[in-house]
Design an enzyme around this catalytic site. Structure first.
Site, PDB file in Angstrom:
ATOM      1  N   ALA A 162       0.823  -1.208   0.000  1.00 29.90           N
ATOM      2  CA  ALA A 162       0.000   0.000   0.000  1.00 29.90           C
ATOM      3  C   ALA A 162       0.856   1.257   0.000  1.00 29.90           C
ATOM      4  CB  ALA A 162      -0.929  -0.008   1.213  1.00 29.90           C
ATOM      5  N   GLU A 168      10.226   3.771   5.836  1.00 23.05           N
ATOM      6  CA  GLU A 168      10.204   2.314   5.803  1.00 23.05           C
ATOM      7  C   GLU A 168      11.231   1.751   6.780  1.00 23.05           C
ATOM      8  OE1 GLU A 168      10.041  -1.627   5.370  1.00 23.05           O
ATOM      9  OE2 GLU A 168       8.516  -0.222   4.656  1.00 23.05           O
ATOM     10  N   ALA A 169      10.798   0.742   7.551  1.00 25.73           N
ATOM     11  CA  ALA A 169      11.684   0.135   8.535  1.00 25.73           C
ATOM     12  C   ALA A 169      12.755  -0.732   7.895  1.00 25.73           C
ATOM     13  CB  ALA A 169      10.870  -0.691   9.526  1.00 25.73           C
ATOM     14  N   HIS A 187      -2.458 -13.711   5.062  1.00 25.31           N
ATOM     15  CA  HIS A 187      -3.508 -12.831   4.560  1.00 25.31           C
ATOM     16  C   HIS A 187      -4.143 -12.065   5.721  1.00 25.31           C
ATOM     17  CE1 HIS A 187      -4.042 -15.683   0.860  1.00 25.31           C
ATOM     18  NE2 HIS A 187      -2.968 -14.934   0.785  1.00 25.31           N
TER      19      HIS A 187
END
Length: 507
Positions: free
Chosen positions: A14, A34-35, A447
């Site tokens: 996303a 972002e990690a 999921h």
């Protein structure tokens, strides 16, 4: 401290979509945090090796708590780095059946039915030879069925027809049941992740800043408004200010975790772990869902040639009960042995087997994501509560029967040796042996959704425009907003959600 118009937290599926779309407005300064690292392992590009990516630097490497039903823990891989889980998943690009999106609106997510999400699902994809009313053309993702089809997959399609399943001409569309060839995100023999499709082509935009290897610690809040993000890197703490909106795209685990660390979440839990409460939002971290998955594994009767795709070229949707109005089981044939780590089968030749995987496509069980402490580096507590609702066991028992019928069919006979999992000890007229096998063979389908769901009731976290309730300037645009699971692998739906989130923000 730098100031941006938009800050996107998380560069997974996303986040890559959001950063790309929001930075199309050249007047807006966009920051993407972002990690993980900017460079993913080389193996990420090979469609065949995704099972081996678990436990690498591209995986957060989480594990569930011991499950109340089974007593066991379940490894929970999650993508870490540019592209997130789209860089380590099984490369299956398929929408859920339209009924599973329509269920969102029926449970309070106004405007989030299949027809209203369809334009954004289409916007993400570039397909060929499909119905343009249903499928997209010209989007960033080049998706389609396997080009070089494996003979076991071809046998599986024939087998499905033999046992009475209809042939699905485009199972990825969201309108069909039955069995057929599924789309994959493979381009010229290589994986196409969200970073490949959306982010890397626009990294040279002067209004887009991407910072990797950082830990988002908390949101900056001012008078009920999110005004920035505090993050750390290399032992130093930084603050990025935001004049527009902060958009959370850290996923079903990371997004509620950051909200709770920021004091937005269930009041009692936040007090228990020592986080000052800013907004009592009880639904944060609740409603956690995942597809429970299991397999039937057959020893190879003859050598199975190595595949060149993702081992998942076909897929099926069926009903556990003919009286149902929509499918609730997913089936899939893979040309490799695929099983829970705790149940290695005895094979005549190592690595030589085929598997029929199955899952409850619309499970009723719900779990939670919770903090284990107030420190941003503390791992979250993951409790998917598999089989917490006994109905899911009944559906999985029906799915096992379907999987065995598919695996025992004549078209697969040339490849089929003995059934090594679950094997003859598990009898279809013995509910206890079936339940025990389902418990022992349980694995995640990766999921995970639902922990910041859309809705209008007290347990909803975001409204229909994806704005966090009780906080201005803050939205969520990832899998956590799904009220319930779609009856398919989730990545195609996440692309659609992120496309719609970007559209709502830019409006």
């Amino acid at each position: 401290m730098k100031t941006f118009d938009f800050i996107v937290v998380g560069a997974g599926t996303a986040g890559c979509v959001l950063a790309s779309r929001l930075s199309e407005d050249t007047a807006s300064m966009v920051l993407l945090l972002e990690a993980g690292e900017g460079e993913m392992p080389e193996a990420v590009g090979d469609p065949r090796v995704w099972p081996a990516l678990q436990g690498t630097s591209a995986d957060w490497g989480g594990t569930s708590v011991p499950q109340a039903s089974t007593g066991g823990v379940v490894p929970w891989p999650r993508g870490r780095g540019l592209g997130g889980s789209s860089a380590i998943n099984g490369l299956v690009f398929v929408r859920g059946h339209r009924s599973s999106y329509d269920a969102w609106e029926a449970h309070g997510a106004k405007g989030w039915n299949f027809d209203e999400l369809l334009p954004f699902l289409k916007r993400s994809e570039d397909t060929r030879g499909r119905d343009p009313a249903l499928r997209g053309v010209g989007g960033p993702l080049r998706v389609g069925p396997a080009v070089s089809r494996h003979p076991v997959s071809e046998a599986a399609v024939a087998a499905a027809t033999e046992i009475g399943l209809s042939h699905a001409s485009d199972i990825s569309s969201g309108l069909e049941e039955g069995y057929g060839w599924v789309d994959q995100n493979i381009v010229d023999g290589r994986r196409q992740s969200a970073a490949d499709a959306y982010l890397r082509p626009v990294l040279d935009r002067p209004n887009l800043t991407v910072v990797t290897g950082v830990l988002a610690e908390r949101l900056v809040m001012d008078g009920g408004r999110a005004t920035g993000v505090v993050y750390s890197a290399g032992g130093q703490r930084h603050t990025a200010a935001c004049e527009g909106e902060v958009v959370l795209a850290a996923g079903t685990v990371g997004t509620p975790q950051l909200l709770m660390l920021s004091g937005v979440g269930p009041e009692e839990h936040l007090r228990d772990v020592g986080v000052p409460v800013l907004v009592d939002l009880p639904g944060v971290g609740a409603n956690l869902q995942d597809h429970p998955r299991s397999t039937v594994v057959y020893d190879a009767a003859r050598p199975i040639p190595p595949g060149v795709n993702s081992h998942a070229e076909t897929i099926g949707l069926v009903r556990s009960d003919p009286a149902l109005t929509a499918p609730d089981i997913q089936l899939q044939v893979m040309e490799i042995p695929y099983y829970a780590p705790a149940l290695p089968p005895r094979l005549s030749t190592p690595g030589q087997a085929f598997s029929v995987t199955f899952c409850a496509a619309t499970p009723r069980s719900r779990g939670t994501v919770r903090l284990t402490g107030a420190s941003p580096g503390s791992p979250p507590r993951l409790d998917p509560n598999y089989y917490g609702d006994p109905h899911d066991v009944e559906v999985m028992a029906a799915a096992l029967r379907w999987a065995r019928e598919l695996g025992r069919s004549a078209p697969l006979a040339p490849w089929r040796g003995a059934e090594v999992l679950p094997g003859p000890a598990v009898h279809e007229d013995d509910p206890r042996s079936i339940r025990d096998y389902l418990y022992k063979s349980l694995r995640t389908y990766s999921h995970q959704v639902g922990t910041c769901r859309i809705g209008a009731d007290d347990m909803a976290v975001v409204d229909a425009d994806l704005r966090v309730r009780g906080v201005e300037g803050l939205r969520v645009g990832d899998a956590s907003v799904m009220p319930s699971l779609v009856s398919a692998n989730t990545v195609a739906s996440v692309y659609g959600i992120a496309e719609r989130a970007a559209d709502l923000i830019l409006q």
